[in-house]
Design a protein around this motif. Structure first.
Motif, PDB file in Angstrom:
ATOM      1  N   MET A  33       0.848  -1.200   0.000  1.00 13.24           N
ATOM      2  CA  MET A  33       0.000   0.000   0.000  1.00 13.24           C
ATOM      3  C   MET A  33       0.878   1.242   0.000  1.00 13.24           C
ATOM      4  N   ARG A  34       0.545   2.178  -0.874  1.00  8.26           N
ATOM      5  CA  ARG A  34       1.338   3.398  -0.993  1.00  8.26           C
ATOM      6  C   ARG A  34       1.044   4.300   0.202  1.00  8.26           C
ATOM      7  N   ASN A  35       2.080   5.001   0.674  1.00 10.92           N
ATOM      8  CA  ASN A  35       1.871   5.931   1.779  1.00 10.92           C
ATOM      9  C   ASN A  35       2.138   7.357   1.340  1.00 10.92           C
ATOM     10  N   LYS A  36       1.820   8.270   2.200  1.00 13.42           N
ATOM     11  CA  LYS A  36       1.955   9.706   1.887  1.00 13.42           C
ATOM     12  C   LYS A  36       3.399  10.057   1.586  1.00 13.42           C
ATOM     13  N   PHE A  37       4.351   9.450   2.308  1.00 14.30           N
ATOM     14  CA  PHE A  37       5.766   9.759   2.101  1.00 14.30           C
ATOM     15  C   PHE A  37       6.205   9.365   0.690  1.00 14.30           C
ATOM     16  N   THR A  38       5.733   8.192   0.224  1.00  8.77           N
ATOM     17  CA  THR A  38       6.074   7.736  -1.131  1.00  8.77           C
ATOM     18  C   THR A  38       5.549   8.719  -2.173  1.00  8.77           C
ATOM     19  N   ASN A  39       4.330   9.203  -1.999  1.00  7.85           N
ATOM     20  CA  ASN A  39       3.744  10.170  -2.936  1.00  7.85           C
ATOM     21  C   ASN A  39       4.538  11.463  -2.963  1.00  7.85           C
ATOM     22  N   VAL A  40       5.022  11.922  -1.813  1.00  6.22           N
ATOM     23  CA  VAL A  40       5.825  13.144  -1.754  1.00  6.22           C
ATOM     24  C   VAL A  40       7.120  12.970  -2.534  1.00  6.22           C
ATOM     25  N   ILE A  41       7.783  11.822  -2.353  1.00  2.00           N
ATOM     26  CA  ILE A  41       9.033  11.543  -3.058  1.00  2.00           C
ATOM     27  C   ILE A  41       8.801  11.538  -4.574  1.00  2.00           C
ATOM     28  N   GLU A  42       7.726  10.866  -5.004  1.00  2.00           N
ATOM     29  CA  GLU A  42       7.436  10.788  -6.439  1.00  2.00           C
ATOM     30  C   GLU A  42       7.118  12.171  -7.005  1.00  2.00           C
ATOM     31  N   ASN A  43       6.401  12.974  -6.235  1.00  2.00           N
ATOM     32  CA  ASN A  43       6.085  14.324  -6.693  1.00  2.00           C
ATOM     33  C   ASN A  43       7.349  15.159  -6.841  1.00  2.00           C
ATOM     34  N   LYS A  44       8.269  15.015  -5.870  1.00  2.00           N
ATOM     35  CA  LYS A  44       9.527  15.764  -5.959  1.00  2.00           C
ATOM     36  C   LYS A  44      10.363  15.286  -7.147  1.00  2.00           C
ATOM     37  N   ASN A  45      10.352  14.000  -7.405  1.00  2.00           N
ATOM     38  CA  ASN A  45      11.095  13.471  -8.550  1.00  2.00           C
ATOM     39  C   ASN A  45      10.507  13.970  -9.866  1.00  2.00           C
ATOM     40  N   GLU A  46       9.181  14.084  -9.891  1.00  2.00           N
ATOM     41  CA  GLU A  46       8.527  14.610 -11.099  1.00  2.00           C
ATOM     42  C   GLU A  46       8.933  16.061 -11.330  1.00  2.00           C
ATOM     43  N   ILE A  47       8.985  16.857 -10.256  1.00  2.00           N
ATOM     44  CA  ILE A  47       9.419  18.260 -10.380  1.00  2.00           C
ATOM     45  C   ILE A  47      10.865  18.320 -10.844  1.00  2.00           C
ATOM     46  N   LYS A  48      11.716  17.470 -10.280  1.00  2.00           N
ATOM     47  CA  LYS A  48      13.128  17.451 -10.684  1.00  2.00           C
ATOM     48  C   LYS A  48      13.262  17.085 -12.160  1.00  2.00           C
ATOM     49  N   SER A  49      12.447  16.135 -12.595  1.00  2.00           N
ATOM     50  CA  SER A  49      12.484  15.730 -14.000  1.00  2.00           C
ATOM     51  C   SER A  49      12.124  16.897 -14.918  1.00  2.00           C
ATOM     52  N   LYS A  50      11.107  17.670 -14.526  1.00  2.00           N
ATOM     53  CA  LYS A  50      10.708  18.844 -15.319  1.00  2.00           C
ATOM     54  C   LYS A  50      11.842  19.865 -15.363  1.00  2.00           C
ATOM     55  N   ILE A  51      12.502  20.083 -14.216  1.00  2.00           N
ATOM     56  CA  ILE A  51      13.605  21.040 -14.166  1.00  2.00           C
ATOM     57  C   ILE A  51      14.742  20.589 -15.078  1.00  2.00           C
ATOM     58  N   ILE A  52      15.045  19.295 -15.064  1.00  2.00           N
ATOM     59  CA  ILE A  52      16.123  18.762 -15.913  1.00  2.00           C
ATOM     60  C   ILE A  52      15.801  18.986 -17.385  1.00  2.00           C
ATOM     61  N   ASN A  53      14.574  18.659 -17.787  1.00  2.00           N
ATOM     62  CA  ASN A  53      14.186  18.820 -19.196  1.00  2.00           C
ATOM     63  C   ASN A  53      14.188  20.281 -19.613  1.00  2.00           C
ATOM     64  N   LEU A  54      13.662  21.151 -18.775  1.00  2.00           N
ATOM     65  CA  LEU A  54      13.636  22.577 -19.098  1.00  2.00           C
ATOM     66  C   LEU A  54      15.048  23.145 -19.177  1.00  2.00           C
ATOM     67  N   SER A  55      15.914  22.745 -18.260  1.00  2.00           N
ATOM     68  CA  SER A  55      17.297  23.233 -18.258  1.00  2.00           C
ATOM     69  C   SER A  55      18.022  22.798 -19.532  1.00  2.00           C
ATOM     70  N   ALA A  56      17.754  21.565 -19.973  1.00  2.00           N
ATOM     71  CA  ALA A  56      18.375  21.074 -21.209  1.00  2.00           C
ATOM     72  C   ALA A  56      17.866  21.860 -22.420  1.00  2.00           C
ATOM     73  N   THR A  57      16.573  22.197 -22.400  1.00  2.00           N
ATOM     74  CA  THR A  57      15.990  22.945 -23.520  1.00  2.00           C
ATOM     75  C   THR A  57      16.672  24.291 -23.705  1.00  2.00           C
ATOM     76  N   LEU A  58      17.111  24.913 -22.618  1.00  2.00           N
ATOM     77  CA  LEU A  58      17.778  26.221 -22.703  1.00  2.00           C
ATOM     78  C   LEU A  58      19.017  26.188 -23.578  1.00  2.00           C
ATOM     79  N   ASN A  59      19.622  25.016 -23.739  1.00  2.00           N
ATOM     80  CA  ASN A  59      20.867  24.912 -24.499  1.00  2.00           C
ATOM     81  C   ASN A  59      20.659  24.476 -25.942  1.00  2.00           C
ATOM     82  N   LEU A  60      19.402  24.255 -26.338  1.00  2.00           N
ATOM     83  CA  LEU A  60      19.113  23.936 -27.728  1.00  2.00           C
ATOM     84  C   LEU A  60      19.278  25.188 -28.593  1.00  2.00           C
TER      85      LEU A  60
END
Length: 629
Positions: free
Chosen positions: A1-28
């Motif tokens: 069963m998923r817990n609140k802590f797991t959801n927080v970690i996944e949400n933070k990873n999703e935000i980090k993923s967006k930051i990585i993709n956006l940062s890479a786009t700046l160099n195109l």
């Protein structure tokens, strides 16, 4: 069963993923921008420019296939990308051998995928996916990612292409990939004024932008204001619009595109006027019926006379417009066969003043009033016209600052010394940037509150069309009366605002840039019809000011100029004349006649250096703040 802590970690990873993709786009690499102007309803010509990426596609085909394909085959590939449906039909009619046709399809698949891979390399995956028809995204993504240098991957690649053909998807696939290349060859289109008038299908230009393009902007021209003003209830804008439609045999446009029934105007015109040579439509008369020629001629007369009457009323209402030199009907002789201007008598050629009352020359007669009320209400309530004009407004402006450049159609009204002209309204002076901002506020208010009354907003919109200090007009006067009725070239002359002469001076270019907040490296890009040729390109002030146009319909033997701005710099392009689609396909005509480097960057510009880059940086900052909460 998923817990609140797991959801927080996944949400933070999703935000980090967006930051990585956006940062890479700046160099195109920075995407390519195309600047065109003076479309003037020439849909076929406009479509040809857009499909060709304003010449950028043939350039990229040459870059990819130089040494691989002969120049004539490079041009065939370019034409396939421009007009896939038409080329497919023509090819299947020519090639009757099944094996030969299959080989053509395989060659075309390979070449198109290679081209798509090349034009897509400066975009993130999300934007490439948006450019491709959804039904073909999974297949296309696989084809783009495969490295055919490896045998197993090469066999997989060939299997995909063979299956596309076997399942009768080949034509649809070629069309989808060609359209994607068109969209990705140009990141943003700037239309620097005058989509409307003269040509027969400005409505199709708007529909093309609505249905086929996402990233574009419009800087209004004075011809565009006529249509926006008519929707807002300006009878003067409407009469000018109708007169121009009749002048270029485009009255059917009003009914076919915008459901405006011209019956009342045609009845009045045919009853009150007879055809005159100075009112014949400005088209090849062998191409229209005698009935249409007479209707165009008489409607043009009826609209012209009503226009002069309402202009007289507006000029007297608005002394601040300083347009008393445009009052003519009260200067006609008793027999209406001559006119006194500045103390000199001029004969009237082919006059049509039978509905002008000598005792009150600017009075609208009752039959004219009935027609005006009927037509202006149709313009205000036309749902299609409202849709198109609000589209023009929502995607347009008097001027635009984009990626460090300033774009506008017309001029910044200026005196001979280079000082910005003051326009005084309600005790306040407007000049330069403030003047354009003021006019935009008036236009917005007029469109939101349409009225058929003789209000200030309507008068100002008409002034934008033809006033001497209108940023969109750029001349001292519009000599409509003189060109129709007086055979005197000096009287017919329209003098350009000093802005155009001063454009050659660097100090003046710097003054305009400072007024609008444009940096040292920025350019001023003006939508206009420059008086230029191959030897006299419209690049002024050492490249600080550039004039562009797309070759309006009446300029069939002059393709005009457009501008490309990519990661390497700017190129001004001399366009070939566009005759017709069939001619272009038959002769394998490209768009470009000549290229001229305006600016060449030492370092390639990237997304980080653009307005889009600034938005991405803000997104990254917002996401980073969310991550740290």
């Amino acid at each position: 069963m998923r817990n609140k802590f797991t959801n927080v970690i996944e949400n933070k990873n999703e935000i980090k993923s967006k930051i990585i993709n956006l940062s890479a786009t700046l160099n195109l690499p920075k995407g390519t921008e195309a600047f065109i102007s003076d479309v003037h309803g020439g849909y076929d010509r406009f479509s040809h420019i857009m499909r060709s990426g304003a010449g950028n596609i043939s350039k990229k085909v040459s870059e990819v296939f130089s040494g691989k394909l002969m120049p004539v085959n490079q041009m065939k590939l370019s034409c396939l990308i421009y007009y896939p449906s038409e080329v497919l039909k023509e090819t299947k009619n020519k090639i009757t051998d099944a094996d030969e046709l299959e080989q053509w399809y395989m060659d075309s698949f390979n070449n198109l995928i290679e081209m798509l891979r090349y034009v897509a390399n400066k975009y993130p995956k999300s934007l490439v996916q948006k450019a491709i028809q959804p039904d073909f995204w999974d297949i296309t993504e696989n084809l783009l990612m495969i490295d055919t240098n490896f045998k197993d991957k090469r066999l997989y690649y060939q299997g995909l292409l063979s299956s596309i053909e076997r399942l009768n998807m080949a034509d649809d696939f070629i069309i989808a990939i060609s359209h994607a290349i068109q969209r990705l060859a140009i990141e943003r289109i700037h239309i620097v004024g005058d989509i409307y008038d003269r040509g027969s299908h400005p409505d199709l230009v708007i529909n093309y932008l609505i249905n086929h393009w996402q990233n574009f902007d419009i800087q209004w021209g004075n011809h565009d204001i006529l249509w926006m003003g008519s929707m807002a209830g300006s009878k003067l804008c409407m009469l000018n619009l109708i007169r121009i439609c009749a002048r270029y045999d485009n009255l059917e446009l009003l009914n076919d595109a915008y459901d405006i029934d011209m019956t009342s105007m045609i009845k009045l015109a045919r009853h009150s006027y007879r055809p005159l040579p100075n009112f014949d439509p400005k088209v090849d008369l062998t191409g229209i019926s005698e009935e249409n020629r007479i209707t165009d001629n008489c409607v043009q007369q009826a609209a012209t006379i009503m226009q002069f009457k309402l202009e007289g009323q507006a000029i007297k209402r608005r002394p601040e417009f300083e347009m008393n030199d445009r009052l003519f009907l009260d200067k006609l002789s008793q027999d209406k066969k001559s006119i006194k201007i500045d103390g000199k008598d001029y004969p009237i050629d082919n006059g049509c003043f039978q509905l002008v009352n000598p005792g009150n020359p600017y009075q609208i007669s009752h039959p004219e009033q009935v027609v005006l009320i009927d037509l202006i209400n149709q313009f205000i309530h036309s749902s299609k016209l409202n849709e198109h004009m609000w589209f023009m407004y929502d995607h347009g402006s008097m001027y635009l600052k984009h990626n460090g450049n300033l774009l506008f159609h017309g001029c910044v009204p200026t005196d001979e010394q280079g000082n910005f002209v003051k326009w005084k309204i309600d005790g306040r002076n407007y000049l330069g940037k403030d003047l354009s901002d003021y006019f935009q506020i008036i236009l917005r208010d007029a469109m939101r509150h349409p009225t058929t009354g003789d209000c200030f907003n309507s008068d100002v919109l008409w002034y934008l069309w033809c006033g001497k200090d209108s940023p969109l007009f750029g001349k001292d006067k519009m000599t409509t009366f003189e060109r129709y009725f007086i055979d005197d070239e000096e009287l017919q002359k329209e003098t350009l605002n000093p802005f155009y002469k001063l454009c050659k001076k660097e100090w003046f270019a710097d003054r305009v840039k400072d007024e609008f907040g444009i940096g040292e490296e920025g350019h001023i890009i003006v939508g206009h019809t420059p008086d230029a040729d191959e030897e006299n390109l419209p690049i002024m002030s050492k490249g600080k000011i550039i004039q562009v146009n797309g070759g309006r319909p009446k300029m069939e033997h002059n393709g005009g100029f457009t501008l490309l701005y990519d990661s390497y710099g700017m190129q001004l392009l001399k366009l070939k004349p566009f005759i017709s689609l069939s001619t272009s396909l038959k002769d394998l005509n490209d768009v470009i006649l000549k290229r001229k480097i305006v600016e060449n960057s030492i370092e390639r510009k990237v997304v980080m250096d653009t307005d889009r880059g600034d938005k991405i940086k803000q997104q990254i900052a917002d996401l980073s703040a969310e991550l740290n909460d």
